[in-house]
Structures are given as structure tokens and as C-alpha cells.
Design an enzyme around this catalytic site. Structure first.
Site, mmCIF file in Angstrom:
data_model
loop_
_atom_site.group_PDB
_atom_site.id
_atom_site.type_symbol
_atom_site.label_atom_id
_atom_site.label_comp_id
_atom_site.label_asym_id
_atom_site.label_seq_id
_atom_site.Cartn_x
_atom_site.Cartn_y
_atom_site.Cartn_z
ATOM 1 N N THR A 195 9.434 11.271 -1.574
ATOM 2 C CA THR A 195 7.799 11.560 -1.784
ATOM 3 C C THR A 195 8.186 12.973 -2.209
ATOM 4 O O THR A 195 8.889 13.618 -1.972
ATOM 5 C CB THR A 195 7.162 11.743 -0.284
ATOM 6 O OG1 THR A 195 6.709 10.074 -0.453
ATOM 7 C CG2 THR A 195 5.899 12.168 -0.755
ATOM 8 N N ARG A 243 0.145 -2.388 1.024
ATOM 9 C CA ARG A 243 0.620 -0.967 1.993
ATOM 10 C C ARG A 243 0.309 0.184 1.820
ATOM 11 O O ARG A 243 1.090 0.469 0.368
ATOM 12 C CB ARG A 243 1.892 -1.238 2.752
ATOM 13 C CG ARG A 243 2.139 -0.450 3.756
ATOM 14 C CD ARG A 243 3.570 1.208 2.851
ATOM 15 N NE ARG A 243 3.314 2.414 3.868
ATOM 16 C CZ ARG A 243 3.748 3.584 3.990
ATOM 17 N NH1 ARG A 243 4.213 3.387 2.687
ATOM 18 N NH2 ARG A 243 4.655 4.125 5.108
ATOM 19 N N VAL A 244 -0.338 0.656 2.378
ATOM 20 C CA VAL A 244 -0.630 2.086 2.011
ATOM 21 C C VAL A 244 -0.559 2.818 2.305
ATOM 22 O O VAL A 244 -0.735 3.106 4.096
ATOM 23 C CB VAL A 244 -2.406 2.586 0.964
ATOM 24 C CG1 VAL A 244 -2.538 4.199 0.926
ATOM 25 C CG2 VAL A 244 -2.474 0.982 0.063
ATOM 26 N N GLY A 245 0.050 4.336 2.038
ATOM 27 C CA GLY A 245 0.432 5.489 3.277
ATOM 28 C C GLY A 245 0.314 6.231 3.470
ATOM 29 O O GLY A 245 -1.182 6.212 2.286
ATOM 30 N N ASP A 246 0.848 7.035 3.462
ATOM 31 C CA ASP A 246 -0.651 8.921 3.823
ATOM 32 C C ASP A 246 -0.370 9.726 2.657
ATOM 33 O O ASP A 246 -1.494 10.314 2.273
ATOM 34 C CB ASP A 246 0.267 10.224 4.482
ATOM 35 C CG ASP A 246 1.855 10.217 3.953
ATOM 36 O OD1 ASP A 246 2.386 9.176 4.110
ATOM 37 O OD2 ASP A 246 2.025 11.378 4.382
ATOM 38 N N GLY A 291 7.772 11.407 4.359
ATOM 39 C CA GLY A 291 8.710 10.777 5.412
ATOM 40 C C GLY A 291 7.272 9.447 5.741
ATOM 41 O O GLY A 291 6.701 8.817 5.174
ATOM 42 N N GLY A 339 4.523 7.696 6.751
ATOM 43 C CA GLY A 339 3.319 7.615 6.622
ATOM 44 C C GLY A 339 2.138 7.177 7.708
ATOM 45 O O GLY A 339 1.643 7.855 7.718
#
Ligand code: SD4
Length: 338
Positions: free
Chosen positions: A199, A227-230, A251, A253
Site C-alpha cells: 500500500t 472487504r474494505v480496509g483502512d 499493514g 487495515g
């Protein structure tokens, strides 16, 4: 620039905040695998503003910073620099967790998350976006041209197309082969500093003294569909407060979301901590609150209004790129675990 009086004020607040960082460090240090972070704290405060400067996560940050520097070095704005900079790994198929060539989810779809934030608290974000090579530029247009902050999935794609973006196949043969290999066992077991290490989060301070940031990713490899991360979440994967500083993260999320990590880093700087101290405090918060933190990597990177930068992570192996008038360098972040 910080006046002497303001400097004294933040130093005093910082001393209070640091004593709580120290107390937690002592508790964590009873665990032998945890580093004595007090010894790593960089206590410097300065009122000399170093600008322009751009910092970004991981080694591919070097080429991204070069693109950002082309903007900053001719008097461009930080917001344009960060957008321009992170487009480099977005377009690079060898960077397998950003943009084109990113690892797909477990259904074989490349789904992208990105956000951007400027010096006026404006922000734009896209999540679960497919088929568009430069999600950061779509996020920028969400910020510039819509009354909203965040668009996701089909809506984000429709908006991108309405703005002239072309749909493309983002799944390269290499990423497809990795996914097909993964399907044989189908176990979701992210590998620290390997699978999730690309990222890009970028922060810049321009010649006008304004801060901006951008963050873009294809997220965790072989994640569940949807899925959605940070990375597209303002406060979790990126935060900018032009009075104080900016932070971004890389890293796993879920850990940053649970602690609103980047907002925490900026708030710690507001309390008077240096960028490195603030990143330490955020990693320590994760260690204090999330029992399984040792299984994951999280790295924070911060830049303050004076152009000071710092970083800290859970596992060793995270590095970040810095570019300013003196040139470019790649620095290793200190970590809470050895
Ligand atoms: C995510 N934070 O989606 C991203 C992944 C990442 O370096 O940072 N990789 O959880």
C-alpha cells in the site's frame, strides 16, 4: 512557524503525554519480545520548517516521491504532488498490492481503495472500485466535484466513467496465477511484510507550508469479496490537519480501523509529540487494545507542520522513503517487536 511561547506550551503538553507512553512501554516491556520503546523515542522538537518535503511508505515510495517532487520542486501544491506521486505505483504492475497488477480478492476480482485529503480538511475517497487504474484520481474528483466524501463499488465506477475514466482489466497474468495458486488451499493467512506490503501512503508539505496526503491500495490479498480496509477511510488509513501534521498507515487495515490509527497519530502530535513519538503511541494503543496484534504488521508514517517526519511499526521490516532538497533516502522504521 512555531513561536517560542507555543513551543514551550507544546513541550509541556508533550511531556505529560510522553509519561503515559512511557508507562505503557514499561508494561509492554515485561513481555520479552517487545522492544523498549522509550529508548527509541526521538525527543527533538524544532521550530525550523523543512519544506518542501514528501514521505511515503515502502521502497516503491522512492519512485513515487520522485514524481511528487516534480510538482513540489517547482512550487506546486502538496495536494497535486501526492496525487501525482501515488499514481506511479498505481500504474506499475510489479507493485502487487496497488492498482494495476494488484492481487485480487478470493473471487479473482481486483478491487481498489483510495483516499486523498488536502490542507482545508477536504477529502475524497473510493472503495471497492473495480476496473479503474487510478483510484486516487477518482477520489480526488469525489473531493473536488461532488458534495460527498466517499463513493463505493458500482456508484464509484459509474462516477469514474462519467468523468472520462476508461474501464480496464487490472488482473495481470502474474496476479491471476498467484490467485489460482492460492485457490488450491484457500486459506486466508496474510504473510507479514510479504503479501500486504505495498500500500502506498504519501504525505507532503509544500513551499507554502500546506500539508496533504494520499493513500491507495488493492487491499489485503485474497480478501473476502466486498472487504474494505483502512486505506480509503479518513482517520484510519490517512489523516491531515493542516495546523498540526499528517499521518498515513500500511499493514493489516482492520487494526487501523479498530483504533482510528491515523487520526490518533495526528492527535498525539497535537498534544506535542514528535511524529515518531506519535507513531509509537498509536502502535502502543494497538498493542494495548488488540490482543492478537503480534500476528500482523502495521506501520504508521507521520509528517508535521515543521517538516519533521517519523515512523513506527509492529514488526521489523517496514521502511519509508523521504525526499527533500537534500535528495532522497529510504529509512527503516523502528518496531515494537524484534
Ligand atoms: C489494507 N492497509 O487494505 C491495507 C493493506 C496494506 O500494505 O497496507 N498493505 O488493509
Amino acid at each position: 512557524m512555531t513561536t517560542k511561547r507555543e513551543f514551550l506550551k507544546i513541550s509541556l503538553v508533550g511531556a505529560t503525554a510522553l509519561s503515559s507512553v512511557g508507562a505503557l512501554s514499561t508494561a509492554l516491556a515485561e513481555d520479552k519480545s517487545v522492544n523498549h520503546v522509550n529508548e527509541t523515542i526521538d525527543n527533538k522538537q524544532t521550530d525550523i520548517v523543512q519544506k518542501p518535503v514528501v514521505v511515503s511508505t515502502w521502497e516503491h515510495g522512492l519512485s513515487a516521491n520522485r514524481a511528487a517532487w516534480q510538482v513540489l520542486s517547482v512550487g506546486g501544491k502538496a495536494i497535486d504532488a501526492v496525487e501525482h506521486g501515488v499514481k506511479v505505483p498505481e500504474a506499475d504492475p510489479s507493485v502487487m498490492t496497488v492498482g494495476y497488477g494488484g492481487y485480487p480478492d478470493r473471487e479473482g476480482k481486483v478491487t481498489l481503495d483510495a483516499c486523498i485529503m488536502d490542507e482545508n480538511q477536504n477529502c475524497g475517497s473510493v472503495a471497492f472500485l473495480q476496473h479503474i487504474k487510478h483510484p486516487i484520481s477518482v477520489a480526488r474528483l469525489v473531493m473536488d466535484k461532488t458534495p460527498h466524501v466517499m463513493l463505493v463499488g458500482e456508484g464509484a465506477l459509474e462516477f469514474a466513467k462519467s468523468q472520462g475514466f476508461k474501464e480496464e482489466n487490472l488482473l495481470t497474468n502474474k496476479a491471476k496465477a498467484a490467485w489460482q495458486d492460492w485457490l488450491k488451499e484457500s486459506t486466508y493467512n496474510p504473510v507479514i511484510n510479504v503479501e500486504n506490503h505495498d500500500t502506498i501512503g504519501m504525505l507532503a508539505l509544500d513551499k507554502y507550508g500546506d500539508l496533504s496526503g494520499a493513500c491507495t491500495t488493492s487491499g489485503a490479498a485474497f480478501k473476502m469479496s466486498g472487504r474494505v480496509g483502512d486505506s480509503p477511510l479518513i482517520g484510519a488509513g490517512l489523516y491531515v490537519d493542516n495546523d498540526i501534521g499528517a499521518a498515513t498507515a500500511t499493514g493489516m487495515g482492520e487494526l487501523m480501523i479498530k483504533t482510528v490509527g491515523c487520526h490518533l497519530v495526528v492527535e498525539m502530535m497535537r498534544q506535542g509529540l514528535s511524529p515518531e513519538q506519535a507513531c509509537i503511541a498509536a502502535v502502543e494503543r494497538i498493542a494495548q487494545k488488540l490482543g492478537d496484534y503480534k500476528k500482523f504488521q502495521v506501520g504508521f508514517l507521520a509528517l508535521n507542520k515543521s517538516g519533521e517526519y517519523g515512523s513506527y511499526c509492529i514488526q521489523s521490516g517496514f521502511n519509508y522513503a523521504v525526499t527533500d532538497k537534500s535528495g532522497e533516502k529510504l529509512l527503516d522504521a523502528k518496531s515494537i517487536l524484534s
